[in-house]
Design an enzyme around this catalytic site. Structure first.
Site, short mmCIF file in Angstrom:
data_model
loop_
_atom_site.label_atom_id
_atom_site.label_comp_id
_atom_site.label_asym_id
_atom_site.label_seq_id
_atom_site.Cartn_x
_atom_site.Cartn_y
_atom_site.Cartn_z
N ARG A 36 0.82 -1.22 0.00
CA ARG A 36 0.00 0.00 0.00
C ARG A 36 0.85 1.27 0.00
NH1 ARG A 36 -5.15 -1.36 4.02
NH2 ARG A 36 -6.43 -2.34 2.40
N LYS A 197 -17.55 -18.57 4.13
CA LYS A 197 -18.96 -18.52 4.45
C LYS A 197 -19.84 -17.84 3.42
CE LYS A 197 -18.46 -18.64 9.44
NZ LYS A 197 -18.64 -17.88 10.67
N GLY A 354 -8.98 -9.08 0.84
CA GLY A 354 -8.33 -9.88 1.88
C GLY A 354 -7.46 -11.03 1.40
N GLY A 377 -12.23 -4.68 2.28
CA GLY A 377 -13.65 -4.38 2.46
C GLY A 377 -14.24 -3.54 1.36
C1 3PG Z 1 -8.49 -1.67 5.46
O1 3PG Z 1 -7.35 -2.04 5.75
O2 3PG Z 1 -9.43 -2.44 5.30
C2 3PG Z 1 -8.68 -0.20 5.20
O3 3PG Z 1 -7.52 0.49 5.51
C3 3PG Z 1 -9.85 0.31 5.98
O4 3PG Z 1 -9.65 0.07 7.34
P1 3PG Z 1 -10.90 -0.28 8.27
O5 3PG Z 1 -11.40 -1.62 7.85
O6 3PG Z 1 -10.37 -0.25 9.68
O7 3PG Z 1 -11.93 0.79 8.03
MG MG Z 2 -11.12 -3.38 6.55
#
Ligand code: 3PG
Ligand code: MG
Length: 396
Positions: A36, A197, A354, A377
């Site tokens: 990142r 899941k 992820g 996310g």
């Molecule tokens: C992440 O790593 O998913 C982003 O930086 C957002 O962070 P957060 O899920 O804590 O909002």
């Molecule tokens: Mg996150």
């Protein structure tokens, strides 16, 4: 595109507030994956090259509105300097006196990093006062944090309404790749959705069946779909209470003309551990004391055929227990096939979220994909068809 790029805002001599996502994994004070940080380099360098002064806004961890010293961004300064090849100054607050003084002292060619925005309770509340205090520091706002764009926070959303705003280079690249994968894809388009899941990916599956031509389901969630079709999966991970929901998704897919692909053969074992004794059986033949840990070679063949027939691929989630060999075989083989077709110019492949990137890296395939998102996310929410507030705020 409906948002401004760095080429469309005046940067020369201006202080540019740049929202970046440098929420990188750190173990014992050492950054274990700097991806990142490396990804924001083009934006910051571009602003410097255009004579602007980049002031970085970022969060780190989840301090929940408190000053948590372990979640300070200061330790990332050396890593940023290394990546940017420029001096990086630090201000111990993202608003107020310390920030103002640091901005005023910033010289051409230098970068300023402001302390964790989440040390202020207003950040996650998108508090207009905090947004205004941030905006007061700069003249232009650049959002380069696609991976935090699912949050409607002061630094990701609020500030965009106050200052002239633009998407940074990484944001631009992410949005273009996602548009090519699901917004207006070249068809046929197929999606791979894996992971443990069904319950965490319901919205995603629901959205995808109406958008893609082929949906390949893998990982633990595939077991739930097998159960939904009356198949006994033994001791496999499965959400038996989700069977009805899974049937609804299958029905919705049929109506939408989306072909669902479940594993036709499976690799089963009696223990969840690396190199556990295993066998490959048809999906109907999982012994009652065994669990499914991967898709089998026939399934991989079917997936390869779908990939060959597709022009676009979007991938989220592994096909099996990819962390432990040999149950990474299907994920590796499918990822390598996608990488090969991409390199041959036959497939546009986009992946994110992820575990996915870890799995594709492990398969040695990530670099050969068309695009790998930095987002977790945010990538999922975007695949669910949701509007991302950080992106929406740039569209004006
Ligand atoms: C992440 O790593 O998913 C982003 O930086 C957002 O962070 P957060 O899920 O804590 O909002
Ligand atoms: Mg996150």
């Amino acid at each position: 595109m409906a948002w401004k790029t760095l080429d469309e805002v005046e940067l020369a001599g201006k202080v540019a507030l740049v929202r970046v996502d440098i929420n990188v994994p750190v173990e014992n004070g050492v950054v274990t994956d700097a991806t990142r940080i490396l990804k924001i380099v083009p934006t910051v360098k571009d602003i410097l090259a255009k004579g602007g002064k980049p002031v970085l806004l970022a969060h780190f961890g989840r301090p929940k509105g408190q000053v948590v010293p372990e979640m300070s961004l200061r330790p990332l300064v050396p890593e940023l300097e290394k990546a940017l090849g420029a001096p990086v100054k630090f201000a111990e607050d993202c608003i107020g006196g310390p920030a103002k003084t640091a901005v005023a002292a910033l010289e051409a060619g230098e970068v300023l990093l402001l302390e964790n925005t989440r040390f202020h309770a207003g950040e996650e509340k998108n508090d207009p006062e905090l947004s205004a205090a941030m905006a007061a520091l700069g003249e232009v706002y650049v959002n380069d944090a696609f991976s935090a764009a699912h949050r409607a926070h002061s630094s990701t959303e609020g500030v965009a309404h106050i200052l002239p705003s633009a998407a940074g280079r990484l944001m631009e690249a992410e949005l273009k790749a996602l548009e090519a994968a699901l917004g207006a894809p070249v068809r046929p388009v197929c999606a791979v959705v894996g992971g443990a899941k069904v319950s965490t990916k319901l919205d995603l599956l629901g959205n995808l069946v109406s958008k893609v031509d082929h949906l390949i389901i893998g990982g633990g969630m595939a077991n739930t779909f097998l159960v939904a079709q009356g198949i006994d999966v033994g001791k496999s991970l499965a959400e038996r209470e989700m069977a009805e929901t899974a049937r609804d998704i299958l029905e919705k897919a049929k109506t939408a003309g989306c072909a669902i692909h479940l594993p036709v053969d499976v690799v089963v074992a009696r223990e969840f551990k690396a190199n556990a004794e295993n066998e490959t059986v048809p999906n109907t033949d999982c012994p009652s004391d065994a669990m499914i840990l991967d898709a089998g070679p026939k399934s991989v063949e079917e997936i390869a055929t779908v990939f060959e027939a597709s022009k676009t691929l979007i991938w989220n989630g592994p096909l099996g227990a990819f962390e432990i060999a040999p149950f990474d075989a299907a994920t590796n083989a499918a990822a390598q096939k996608a990488a090969e077709l991409t390199q041959d110019g036959k497939l546009t492949s986009v992946a994110g979220g992820g575990d996915t990137v870890a799995a594709l890296n492990k398969a040695g395939a990530a670099e050969d994909f068309s695009y790998i998102s930095t987002a977790g996310g945010a990538f999922l929410e975007w695949m669910e068809g949701k509007e991302l507030p950080g992106v929406a705020a740039l569209m004006k």
